[in-house]
Design a protein around this motif. Sequence first.
Motif, PDB file in Angstrom:
ATOM      1  N   VAL A   1       0.867  -1.177   0.000  1.00 59.93           N
ATOM      2  CA  VAL A   1       0.000   0.000   0.000  1.00 59.93           C
ATOM      3  C   VAL A   1       0.903   1.227   0.000  1.00 59.93           C
ATOM      4  CG1 VAL A   1      -1.694   1.340   1.284  1.00 59.93           C
ATOM      5  CG2 VAL A   1      -1.882  -1.161   1.193  1.00 59.93           C
ATOM      6  N   ASN A   2       0.674   2.123  -0.940  1.00 60.49           N
ATOM      7  CA  ASN A   2       1.527   3.290  -1.092  1.00 60.49           C
ATOM      8  C   ASN A   2       0.880   4.506  -0.432  1.00 60.49           C
ATOM      9  OD1 ASN A   2       3.216   5.345  -1.880  1.00 60.49           O
ATOM     10  ND2 ASN A   2       3.321   4.743  -4.027  1.00 60.49           N
ATOM     11  N   ALA A   3       1.397   4.885   0.732  1.00 62.19           N
ATOM     12  CA  ALA A   3       0.836   6.025   1.460  1.00 62.19           C
ATOM     13  C   ALA A   3       0.976   7.321   0.679  1.00 62.19           C
ATOM     14  CB  ALA A   3       1.525   6.151   2.815  1.00 62.19           C
ATOM     15  N   TYR A   4       1.944   7.398  -0.227  1.00 64.51           N
ATOM     16  CA  TYR A   4       2.121   8.606  -1.015  1.00 64.51           C
ATOM     17  C   TYR A   4       0.953   8.811  -1.986  1.00 64.51           C
ATOM     18  CZ  TYR A   4       6.781   9.577   0.749  1.00 64.51           C
ATOM     19  OH  TYR A   4       7.837   9.902   1.560  1.00 64.51           O
ATOM     20  N   ARG A   5       0.327   7.747  -2.425  1.00 61.77           N
ATOM     21  CA  ARG A   5      -0.864   7.896  -3.267  1.00 61.77           C
ATOM     22  C   ARG A   5      -2.007   8.477  -2.444  1.00 61.77           C
ATOM     23  NH1 ARG A   5       2.509   6.570  -6.588  1.00 61.77           N
ATOM     24  NH2 ARG A   5       2.728   8.810  -6.238  1.00 61.77           N
TER      25      ARG A   5
ATOM     26  N   LEU B   1      -1.610  22.286  10.287  1.00 59.10           N
ATOM     27  CA  LEU B   1      -2.094  21.474  11.405  1.00 59.10           C
ATOM     28  C   LEU B   1      -1.284  21.759  12.667  1.00 59.10           C
ATOM     29  CD1 LEU B   1      -2.499  17.985   9.658  1.00 59.10           C
ATOM     30  CD2 LEU B   1      -4.329  19.575  10.285  1.00 59.10           C
ATOM     31  N   PRO B   2      -1.846  21.449  13.843  1.00 54.38           N
ATOM     32  CA  PRO B   2      -1.071  21.548  15.090  1.00 54.38           C
ATOM     33  C   PRO B   2       0.109  20.570  15.058  1.00 54.38           C
ATOM     34  CG  PRO B   2      -3.427  21.323  15.531  1.00 54.38           C
ATOM     35  CD  PRO B   2      -3.240  21.040  14.079  1.00 54.38           C
ATOM     36  N   ASP B   3       1.094  20.820  15.877  1.00 52.32           N
ATOM     37  CA  ASP B   3       2.300  19.996  15.880  1.00 52.32           C
ATOM     38  C   ASP B   3       2.003  18.513  16.056  1.00 52.32           C
ATOM     39  OD1 ASP B   3       3.702  22.304  15.570  1.00 52.32           O
ATOM     40  OD2 ASP B   3       4.646  22.299  17.547  1.00 52.32           O
ATOM     41  N   ALA B   4       1.148  18.187  17.020  1.00 47.34           N
ATOM     42  CA  ALA B   4       0.877  16.780  17.300  1.00 47.34           C
ATOM     43  C   ALA B   4       0.268  16.083  16.088  1.00 47.34           C
ATOM     44  CB  ALA B   4      -0.064  16.656  18.507  1.00 47.34           C
TER      45      ALA B   4
ATOM     46  N   PHE C   1       0.706  12.304  11.430  1.00 49.46           N
ATOM     47  CA  PHE C   1       0.492  11.957  10.026  1.00 49.46           C
ATOM     48  C   PHE C   1       1.786  11.457   9.376  1.00 49.46           C
ATOM     49  CE2 PHE C   1      -3.555  14.146  10.263  1.00 49.46           C
ATOM     50  CZ  PHE C   1      -4.316  13.520   9.282  1.00 49.46           C
ATOM     51  N   ILE C   2       2.878  12.185   9.567  1.00 46.81           N
ATOM     52  CA  ILE C   2       4.131  11.794   8.920  1.00 46.81           C
ATOM     53  C   ILE C   2       4.661  10.497   9.508  1.00 46.81           C
ATOM     54  CG2 ILE C   2       6.502  12.476   8.442  1.00 46.81           C
ATOM     55  CD1 ILE C   2       4.261  13.996   6.893  1.00 46.81           C
ATOM     56  N   LEU C   3       4.544  10.325  10.812  1.00 44.67           N
ATOM     57  CA  LEU C   3       4.973   9.073  11.430  1.00 44.67           C
ATOM     58  C   LEU C   3       4.207   7.889  10.844  1.00 44.67           C
ATOM     59  CD1 LEU C   3       6.656   7.608  13.586  1.00 44.67           C
ATOM     60  CD2 LEU C   3       4.766   8.011  15.193  1.00 44.67           C
TER      61      LEU C   3
ATOM     62  N   ALA D   1      19.473  34.195  17.051  1.00 42.90           N
ATOM     63  CA  ALA D   1      19.891  34.184  15.645  1.00 42.90           C
ATOM     64  C   ALA D   1      18.708  34.512  14.745  1.00 42.90           C
ATOM     65  CB  ALA D   1      20.476  32.824  15.280  1.00 42.90           C
ATOM     66  N   PRO D   2      18.186  35.733  14.813  1.00 40.98           N
ATOM     67  CA  PRO D   2      16.990  36.085  14.033  1.00 40.98           C
ATOM     68  C   PRO D   2      17.192  35.986  12.531  1.00 40.98           C
ATOM     69  CG  PRO D   2      17.998  38.041  15.013  1.00 40.98           C
ATOM     70  CD  PRO D   2      18.665  36.862  15.628  1.00 40.98           C
ATOM     71  N   TYR D   3      18.440  36.047  12.073  1.00 40.14           N
ATOM     72  CA  TYR D   3      18.738  35.960  10.641  1.00 40.14           C
ATOM     73  C   TYR D   3      18.433  34.584  10.050  1.00 40.14           C
ATOM     74  CZ  TYR D   3      22.936  34.297  13.017  1.00 40.14           C
ATOM     75  OH  TYR D   3      23.801  33.653  13.867  1.00 40.14           O
ATOM     76  N   LEU D   4      18.262  33.576  10.904  1.00 37.18           N
ATOM     77  CA  LEU D   4      17.974  32.230  10.385  1.00 37.18           C
ATOM     78  C   LEU D   4      16.677  32.179   9.589  1.00 37.18           C
ATOM     79  CD1 LEU D   4      19.018  29.914  13.353  1.00 37.18           C
ATOM     80  CD2 LEU D   4      20.158  30.150  11.146  1.00 37.18           C
ATOM     81  N   ARG D   5      15.758  33.089   9.888  1.00 41.27           N
ATOM     82  CA  ARG D   5      14.492  33.126   9.157  1.00 41.27           C
ATOM     83  C   ARG D   5      14.704  33.443   7.687  1.00 41.27           C
ATOM     84  NH1 ARG D   5      13.260  38.615   8.456  1.00 41.27           N
ATOM     85  NH2 ARG D   5      11.027  38.346   8.172  1.00 41.27           N
ATOM     86  N   SER D   6      15.892  33.940   7.333  1.00 40.24           N
ATOM     87  CA  SER D   6      16.187  34.277   5.943  1.00 40.24           C
ATOM     88  C   SER D   6      16.835  33.130   5.172  1.00 40.24           C
ATOM     89  CB  SER D   6      17.105  35.513   5.896  1.00 40.24           C
ATOM     90  OG  SER D   6      16.415  36.656   6.382  1.00 40.24           O
ATOM     91  N   ILE D   7      16.920  31.955   5.815  1.00 38.46           N
ATOM     92  CA  ILE D   7      17.361  30.741   5.118  1.00 38.46           C
ATOM     93  C   ILE D   7      16.158  29.815   5.019  1.00 38.46           C
ATOM     94  CG2 ILE D   7      18.911  28.761   5.105  1.00 38.46           C
ATOM     95  CD1 ILE D   7      20.895  30.342   6.726  1.00 38.46           C
ATOM     96  N   PHE D   8      15.854  29.397   3.805  1.00 38.16           N
ATOM     97  CA  PHE D   8      14.667  28.586   3.544  1.00 38.16           C
ATOM     98  C   PHE D   8      15.103  27.162   3.190  1.00 38.16           C
ATOM     99  CE2 PHE D   8      13.746  32.968   2.880  1.00 38.16           C
ATOM    100  CZ  PHE D   8      12.450  33.157   3.319  1.00 38.16           C
ATOM    101  N   ASN D   9      14.596  26.205   3.954  1.00 36.86           N
ATOM    102  CA  ASN D   9      14.998  24.815   3.788  1.00 36.86           C
ATOM    103  C   ASN D   9      13.985  24.092   2.895  1.00 36.86           C
ATOM    104  OD1 ASN D   9      14.922  21.780   4.756  1.00 36.86           O
ATOM    105  ND2 ASN D   9      16.917  22.562   5.337  1.00 36.86           N
ATOM    106  N   TYR D  10      14.214  24.178   1.591  1.00 37.80           N
ATOM    107  CA  TYR D  10      13.290  23.559   0.633  1.00 37.80           C
ATOM    108  C   TYR D  10      13.836  22.194   0.225  1.00 37.80           C
ATOM    109  CZ  TYR D  10       9.686  23.637  -2.999  1.00 37.80           C
ATOM    110  OH  TYR D  10       8.585  23.358  -3.788  1.00 37.80           O
ATOM    111  N   THR D  11      13.986  21.315   1.210  1.00 33.80           N
ATOM    112  CA  THR D  11      14.511  19.971   1.017  1.00 33.80           C
ATOM    113  C   THR D  11      13.529  18.977   1.622  1.00 33.80           C
ATOM    114  OG1 THR D  11      15.663  19.652   3.132  1.00 33.80           O
ATOM    115  CG2 THR D  11      16.788  21.006   1.464  1.00 33.80           C
ATOM    116  N   PHE D  12      13.896  17.711   1.595  1.00 34.15           N
ATOM    117  CA  PHE D  12      13.035  16.698   2.191  1.00 34.15           C
ATOM    118  C   PHE D  12      12.935  16.867   3.705  1.00 34.15           C
ATOM    119  CE2 PHE D  12      11.498  12.268   2.841  1.00 34.15           C
ATOM    120  CZ  PHE D  12      10.524  12.281   1.867  1.00 34.15           C
ATOM    121  N   GLY D  13      13.833  17.699   4.267  1.00 33.46           N
ATOM    122  CA  GLY D  13      13.771  17.970   5.699  1.00 33.46           C
ATOM    123  C   GLY D  13      12.536  18.739   6.122  1.00 33.46           C
ATOM    124  N   CYS D  14      11.762  19.229   5.150  1.00 36.44           N
ATOM    125  CA  CYS D  14      10.527  19.954   5.479  1.00 36.44           C
ATOM    126  C   CYS D  14       9.372  19.006   5.771  1.00 36.44           C
ATOM    127  CB  CYS D  14      10.140  20.872   4.317  1.00 36.44           C
ATOM    128  SG  CYS D  14       9.437  19.994   2.884  1.00 36.44           S
ATOM    129  N   LEU D  15       9.608  17.711   5.705  1.00 37.31           N
ATOM    130  CA  LEU D  15       8.526  16.720   5.695  1.00 37.31           C
ATOM    131  C   LEU D  15       7.524  16.897   6.835  1.00 37.31           C
ATOM    132  CD1 LEU D  15       7.361  14.225   4.311  1.00 37.31           C
ATOM    133  CD2 LEU D  15       8.854  12.815   5.754  1.00 37.31           C
TER     134      LEU D  15
END
Length: 488
Positions: A282-286, A300-303, A308-310, A426-440
């Motif tokens: 069964v493919n959860a990605y479908r 959604l809320p954090d929980a 869902f991802i878990l 480190a408020p400047y971190l908001r200016s780096i956008f992580n558009y990788t699979f790490g956003c899952l």
Amino acid sequence: MVETRSAETVSENADTTPLAPCSLAELEQALARDFELLGYPRRDWRAPLAASDGSGQKVLDVLIVGAGQGGLGTAFGLMREKIFNIRVIDQNPVRQEGPWNTFARMITLRTPKYLTGIDYGIPNLTFQAWYEAQYGAEAWAKVDLIPKELWADYLYWYRTFLGIPVQNDTRAGAIEWNPDGGYFEVPVNHAGKDTVLRARKVVLATGIDGSGQWQVPRFVSENLPGHLYAHTRQDIDFEQLKGKRIGVLGAGASAFDNASVALERGAKEVRLFFRRKELPNVNAYRWAEFVGFLKHHGDLPDAERWRFILQILRMGQLPPADTLARAKQFDHFHLHAGCSWDKLEHDGQTVKITTPDGVFEFDFLIIGTGFVTDLSLRPELEKLHVQVALWSDLYTPPESERHDDLGRHPYLGPHFEFQEKTAGSAPYLRSIFNYTFGCLISLGFGGASISGLKYSLPRLVEGITEQLYRDDAGAYFDTLKNFNEREF
């Protein structure tokens, strides 16, 4: 009185000549017309910033690291919003960006052929329009899934036709914040020459492993010399595996892809081992390919996001039916379910593996165990990762939902931006956008997933343009006060 016509009347009098472009040149001409019609507002609204060191070097509004589908889509999205002071860099040579012409060893993409995303809703910019302009609508109707090489060709056309400023053969080093200038300094090596790029915003579009790295289990790397194994991400000389006995570890699609290529190139025997008692079917990605999840998972809320991802991860990655069939057509392909590698030995030429199914000898091993999420492994984040908030810093799941790798994912803002581990540090971190699979967990399927591009790209681009405007709101107010273009 305005005359109205029914749909039937319009249909009866309509010209039946096909409107679709029937050549690539015609498609590009139609696209030029589309851009003209959709060009409002038209003016470039960014004022260039000069480096604070007196060098006169222009500071980029946005530096995009990675020229695959995510990086190119981000660049075009910014250009549509009249942000032209950008650059895209990629460590690979031209046409080797992303996996499609390198380590992706499947035959086709695994997503539906009618997917959209980097086209931003412009019909003539879709893969289908590009394909039909060259091969015709009838040929498109016969396509089941998109051949991966054609997807790579489409991305190259997309890049060149749109004039996206890409610099290949350029590797990014450790990003550092310059507080005096209010921008990032990014050391890069281009064709052997070191230099520094400066940018207000940085987008990391570095792919599926962009928040960590591909990893070989330690029990393999610490017990075997490098010439006896390779990760599926690595270059593999399959011609040298002809007539050899091959062991494969892992049950994901890439493990099967590599097993199939070895078999097709004449391997004597291929045995694939995995720990699950049976293959997931069964493919959860479908399941995930609907507006609710693709567009609003990040709302959604954090929980709920964690849960869902878990669940998707616990359901497991399966080899698609055609991928499995590709390998199973060979009589000398063998599956070993529920079968761990308990002991590895070698004599420098062969590997002996002890498993619950017995002892096997192989001439070479292919490791299909994926990647690990760990920002500390990313060279571009060497000086910043300790300040980045992770999910483990901000959310503690119930004991039954613990997952160490998910805990190492960056806890991103609503537009893929990093967050501070400690508020105000480190408020400047908001200016780096992580558009990788790490956003899952934070935002669902992003830059490393084709099926997520349709909704994630606009979210990302909106976040960047919003920051650029808010950061300089005072300067824009000054231009408003001084605005004096008289109309009469």
